[in-house]
Design a protein around this motif. Structure first.
Motif, PDB file in Angstrom:
ATOM      1  N   LEU A 139       0.728  -1.173  -0.522  1.00 44.18           N
ATOM      2  CA  LEU A 139      -0.373   0.130   0.528  1.00 44.18           C
ATOM      3  C   LEU A 139       0.818   0.823   0.067  1.00 44.18           C
ATOM      4  CD1 LEU A 139      -2.880  -1.173   2.551  1.00 44.18           C
ATOM      5  CD2 LEU A 139      -3.058  -0.926  -0.185  1.00 44.18           C
ATOM      6  N   SER A 140       2.034   1.364   0.647  1.00 49.89           N
ATOM      7  CA  SER A 140       3.071   1.812   1.171  1.00 49.89           C
ATOM      8  C   SER A 140       3.453   2.551   0.005  1.00 49.89           C
ATOM      9  CB  SER A 140       4.330   2.363   2.347  1.00 49.89           C
ATOM     10  OG  SER A 140       5.041   0.960   2.006  1.00 49.89           O
ATOM     11  N   ASP A 141       3.440   1.983  -1.404  1.00 45.34           N
ATOM     12  CA  ASP A 141       4.142   2.079  -2.761  1.00 45.34           C
ATOM     13  C   ASP A 141       3.806   3.076  -3.811  1.00 45.34           C
ATOM     14  OD1 ASP A 141       4.983  -1.418  -3.176  1.00 45.34           O
ATOM     15  OD2 ASP A 141       5.949   0.212  -1.700  1.00 45.34           O
ATOM     16  N   SER A 142       1.989   3.064  -3.306  1.00 47.33           N
ATOM     17  CA  SER A 142       1.032   4.228  -4.073  1.00 47.33           C
ATOM     18  C   SER A 142       1.747   5.238  -3.708  1.00 47.33           C
ATOM     19  CB  SER A 142      -0.084   4.138  -3.548  1.00 47.33           C
ATOM     20  OG  SER A 142      -0.686   2.799  -3.038  1.00 47.33           O
ATOM     21  N   ALA A 143       1.897   6.372  -4.761  1.00 48.77           N
ATOM     22  CA  ALA A 143       2.676   7.550  -5.328  1.00 48.77           C
ATOM     23  C   ALA A 143       2.547   7.698  -7.145  1.00 48.77           C
ATOM     24  CB  ALA A 143       3.977   6.935  -5.009  1.00 48.77           C
ATOM     25  N   THR A 144       3.319   8.640  -7.035  1.00 46.36           N
ATOM     26  CA  THR A 144       3.937   8.917  -8.429  1.00 46.36           C
ATOM     27  C   THR A 144       5.174   8.840  -8.571  1.00 46.36           C
ATOM     28  OG1 THR A 144       1.883  10.283  -8.973  1.00 46.36           O
ATOM     29  CG2 THR A 144       3.285  10.980 -10.518  1.00 46.36           C
ATOM     30  N   TYR A 145       5.418   8.105  -9.935  1.00 47.71           N
ATOM     31  CA  TYR A 145       7.135   7.900  -9.744  1.00 47.71           C
ATOM     32  C   TYR A 145       7.301   8.392 -11.462  1.00 47.71           C
ATOM     33  CZ  TYR A 145       6.070   3.937  -6.577  1.00 47.71           C
ATOM     34  OH  TYR A 145       6.382   3.381  -5.183  1.00 47.71           O
ATOM     35  N   LEU A 146       8.389   9.030 -11.324  1.00 44.81           N
ATOM     36  CA  LEU A 146       9.141  10.622 -12.161  1.00 44.81           C
ATOM     37  C   LEU A 146      10.318   9.441 -13.107  1.00 44.81           C
ATOM     38  CD1 LEU A 146       8.377  13.353  -9.770  1.00 44.81           C
ATOM     39  CD2 LEU A 146       7.210  12.930 -11.737  1.00 44.81           C
ATOM     40  N   CYS A 147      10.153   9.764 -14.127  1.00 43.87           N
ATOM     41  CA  CYS A 147      11.221   8.480 -14.612  1.00 43.87           C
ATOM     42  C   CYS A 147      12.334  10.434 -15.067  1.00 43.87           C
ATOM     43  CB  CYS A 147      10.695   8.212 -16.271  1.00 43.87           C
ATOM     44  SG  CYS A 147      12.645   8.002 -17.210  1.00 43.87           S
ATOM     45  N   VAL A 148      13.406   9.821 -15.017  1.00 46.15           N
ATOM     46  CA  VAL A 148      13.911  11.150 -15.125  1.00 46.15           C
ATOM     47  C   VAL A 148      15.602  10.650 -15.360  1.00 46.15           C
ATOM     48  CG1 VAL A 148      15.694  13.734 -13.267  1.00 46.15           C
ATOM     49  CG2 VAL A 148      13.841  12.453 -12.443  1.00 46.15           C
ATOM     50  N   VAL A 149      15.922  12.002 -16.025  1.00 45.82           N
ATOM     51  CA  VAL A 149      17.545  11.591 -17.800  1.00 45.82           C
ATOM     52  C   VAL A 149      18.405  12.723 -17.580  1.00 45.82           C
ATOM     53  CG1 VAL A 149      17.907  11.577 -19.475  1.00 45.82           C
ATOM     54  CG2 VAL A 149      15.835  10.860 -19.143  1.00 45.82           C
ATOM     55  N   ARG A 150      19.203  12.826 -17.180  1.00 45.90           N
ATOM     56  CA  ARG A 150      20.346  13.783 -16.678  1.00 45.90           C
ATOM     57  C   ARG A 150      21.253  13.482 -18.595  1.00 45.90           C
ATOM     58  NH1 ARG A 150      25.793  14.967 -15.624  1.00 45.90           N
ATOM     59  NH2 ARG A 150      26.263  13.046 -14.721  1.00 45.90           N
ATOM     60  N   TYR A 151      21.198  14.822 -19.167  1.00 43.31           N
ATOM     61  CA  TYR A 151      22.339  14.795 -20.644  1.00 43.31           C
ATOM     62  C   TYR A 151      23.264  15.221 -20.475  1.00 43.31           C
ATOM     63  CZ  TYR A 151      17.445  14.421 -22.537  1.00 43.31           C
ATOM     64  OH  TYR A 151      16.172  14.550 -22.650  1.00 43.31           O
ATOM     65  N   SER A 152      24.426  15.046 -21.329  1.00 45.84           N
ATOM     66  CA  SER A 152      26.051  15.377 -20.901  1.00 45.84           C
ATOM     67  C   SER A 152      25.709  16.644 -21.849  1.00 45.84           C
ATOM     68  CB  SER A 152      26.413  14.501 -21.526  1.00 45.84           C
ATOM     69  OG  SER A 152      26.330  13.969 -22.808  1.00 45.84           O
ATOM     70  N   GLY A 153      26.742  17.526 -21.361  1.00 48.53           N
ATOM     71  CA  GLY A 153      27.402  18.426 -22.287  1.00 48.53           C
ATOM     72  C   GLY A 153      27.005  19.818 -21.038  1.00 48.53           C
ATOM     73  N   ALA A 154      27.611  21.016 -21.205  1.00 50.63           N
ATOM     74  CA  ALA A 154      27.813  22.292 -20.434  1.00 50.63           C
ATOM     75  C   ALA A 154      26.586  21.770 -19.463  1.00 50.63           C
ATOM     76  CB  ALA A 154      27.934  23.188 -21.355  1.00 50.63           C
ATOM     77  N   GLY A 155      24.832  21.941 -19.633  1.00 53.93           N
ATOM     78  CA  GLY A 155      24.517  22.024 -18.917  1.00 53.93           C
ATOM     79  C   GLY A 155      24.281  20.535 -18.025  1.00 53.93           C
ATOM     80  N   SER A 156      25.635  20.253 -18.094  1.00 55.21           N
ATOM     81  CA  SER A 156      25.489  18.899 -17.523  1.00 55.21           C
ATOM     82  C   SER A 156      24.463  18.437 -16.264  1.00 55.21           C
ATOM     83  CB  SER A 156      26.680  17.732 -17.732  1.00 55.21           C
ATOM     84  OG  SER A 156      27.483  19.005 -16.261  1.00 55.21           O
ATOM     85  N   TYR A 157      24.328  19.802 -15.283  1.00 52.62           N
ATOM     86  CA  TYR A 157      23.459  18.974 -14.057  1.00 52.62           C
ATOM     87  C   TYR A 157      22.324  19.149 -14.691  1.00 52.62           C
ATOM     88  CZ  TYR A 157      27.167  20.983 -11.264  1.00 52.62           C
ATOM     89  OH  TYR A 157      28.715  21.391 -10.124  1.00 52.62           O
TER      90      TYR A 157
END
Lengths: 112, 117
Positions: free
Chosen positions: A80-98
């Motif tokens: 039951l405690s797994d109920s939530a929204t799961y966000l897929c997140v990607v970090r791109y390489s490059g100058a703005g790599s943060y």
């Protein structure tokens, strides 16, 4: 086309079920991948990083397919405690790599 | 340890008013991020700072939005004048990372729930 796409759901599953979420990303220069979890009216929190070889953390398994630009999250024996929204997140390489790019999330409801 | 601290938690104001959101990053973290989250658009990066310097503000929607980081322990996001479409949850996050970037997770504050009437 959005850079990170997820099925918004909701996924309504009974306790104990296995559920899988998928995510696709459009930028092949992507460097790092994560799943974040966000509870209702709360901040996002890191659930797990996703490594090229796939990785597991308890009931959670993450997979990455760079050729298909596809990420997955598998939750076994849902609680039951797994109920939530799961966000897929990607970090791109490059100058703005943060910069992290977030999908809009997949909502999971685990039902008693 | 204290996490990222944001204030206020909730803000309700009338359109046209100036709104200032505040953020204190985790001590020792040298990068700070401002995000906006709405149902329609999800979580969007507005601006981020590294060592108090704005690195990328391409996500700032328009000139009504401005952000500052006068020192390592404080940042503000200001909207002037505010409009109803600015209503959203605004998150601040911080991380410790070098110039080349970091695989460390971003730590988010509790967010500010902003409603512009």
């Amino acid at each position: 086309r959005k850079e990170v796409e997820q099925d918004p759901g909701p996924f309504n599953v009974p306790e104990g079920a296995t559920v899988a979420f998928n995510c696709t990303y459009s930028n092949s220069a992507s460097q790092s991948f994560f799943w974040y979890r966000q509870d209702c009216r709360k901040e996002p929190k890191l659930l797990m990083s996703v490594y090229s070889s796939g990785n597991e953390d308890g009931r959670f398994t993450a997979q990455l397919n760079r050729a298909s630009q596809y990420i997955s999250l598998l939750i076994r024996d849902s609680k039951l405690s797994d109920s939530a929204t799961y966000l897929c997140v990607v970090r791109y390489s490059g100058a703005g790599s943060y910069q992290l790019t977030f999908g809009k999330g997949t909502k999971l409801s685990v039902i008693p | 340890d204290a996490g990222v601290i944001q204030s206020p938690r909730h803000e309700v104001t009338e359109m046209g008013q100036e709104v200032t959101l505040r953020c204190k990053p985790i001590s020792g973290h040298n990068s700070l991020f401002w995000y906006r989250q709405t149902m329609m658009r999800g979580l969007e990066l507005l601006i981020y700072f590294n060592n108090n310097v704005p690195i990328d503000d391409s996500g700032m929607p328009e000139d009504r939005f401005s952000a500052k980081m006068p020192n390592a322990s404080f940042s503000t996001l200001k909207i002037q004048p505010s409009e109803p479409r600015d209503s959203a949850v605004y998150f601040c996050a911080s991380i410790m990372g070098g110039v080349k970037g970091s695989n460390q997770p971003q730590h988010f504050g509790d967010g500010t729930r902003l409603s512009i009437l």
